[in-house]
Design a protein around this motif. Structure first.
Motif, PDB file in Angstrom:
ATOM      1  N   SER A  49      34.599  34.110  46.356  1.00  0.00           N
ATOM      2  CA  SER A  49      35.459  34.171  45.174  1.00  0.00           C
ATOM      3  C   SER A  49      35.998  32.821  44.743  1.00  0.00           C
ATOM      4  N   PRO A  54      32.148  31.231  41.293  1.00  0.00           N
ATOM      5  CA  PRO A  54      32.691  30.346  40.251  1.00  0.00           C
ATOM      6  C   PRO A  54      31.811  29.134  39.953  1.00  0.00           C
ATOM      7  N   TRP A  85      34.704  42.607  40.248  1.00  0.00           N
ATOM      8  CA  TRP A  85      34.685  41.210  40.680  1.00  0.00           C
ATOM      9  C   TRP A  85      34.177  40.310  39.552  1.00  0.00           C
ATOM     10  N   GLN A  88      36.943  39.944  37.036  1.00  0.00           N
ATOM     11  CA  GLN A  88      38.012  39.102  37.564  1.00  0.00           C
ATOM     12  C   GLN A  88      37.616  37.628  37.561  1.00  0.00           C
ATOM     13  N   GLN A  89      36.314  37.354  37.724  1.00  0.00           N
ATOM     14  CA  GLN A  89      35.807  35.984  37.786  1.00  0.00           C
ATOM     15  C   GLN A  89      35.309  35.467  36.432  1.00  0.00           C
ATOM     16  N   ALA A  91      32.699  36.323  34.753  1.00  0.00           N
ATOM     17  CA  ALA A  91      31.292  36.012  35.029  1.00  0.00           C
ATOM     18  C   ALA A  91      30.342  36.627  33.998  1.00  0.00           C
TER      19      ALA A  91
END
Length: 157
Positions: A49, A54, A85, A88-89, A91
């Protein structure tokens, strides 16, 4: 274990999409494309993470400029975890793949047993695929994060 020159196995993975999820074979997903596939031991885990995902998010445009059609992140997690995820990132440029039962991970020989951490998980790695064929392969030693990071993979293209 998968090696240079091998074709990615024709094993189903779940592709997380904005609309939901699609189950496709890995062979079909990467057919006709230049791709970077990287694996993490687990979504929401510290190194994964803070650094691994990232790095690919930040450098996505640089990979595209090198002719990469798809950057995919795979983990032995379910599609709901991979969606959360990815959101949240931030992406959006990364195709999130769920390998919930570790079918693709095992077919490539890249699984590891983590015991109470989560059972069977994927080793940390990155690979460059062209039309589903492994052209470059970067497998990390246990508890390492050097050869599969975005910056290292990008430098090889």
């Amino acid at each position: 274990m998968i090696e240079l020159g091998n074709t990615i196995p024709s094993v189903s993975v779940t592709v997380v999409t904005p609309e939901g999820q699609d189950v496709v074979s890995a062979e079909q997903l990467f057919a006709g494309k230049k791709a970077v596939l990287f694996a993490v031991p687990g979504a929401f885990t510290p190194t994964c993470s803070a650094h691994h995902l990232p790095g690919f998010v930040v450098l996505a445009d640089d990979f595209k400029a090198k002719g990469v059609d798809i950057i995919a992140c795979i983990s032995v997690n379910d599609a709901f975890v991979m969606r959360a995820w990815g959101e949240q990132q931030n992406a959006e440029a990364i195709t999130m793949l769920a390998d919930g039962g570790a079918a693709l991970t095992k077919a490539m020989g890249l699984e590891m047993e983590t015991g109470d951490f989560g059972g069977v998980r994927s080793r940390r790695y990155a690979m460059v695929l062209e039309d589903g064929v492994v052209k470059q392969l970067f497998i990390e030693e246990p508890k390492q994060f050097e050869v599969s990071k975005a910056e290292a993979v990008l430098a090889t293209l």
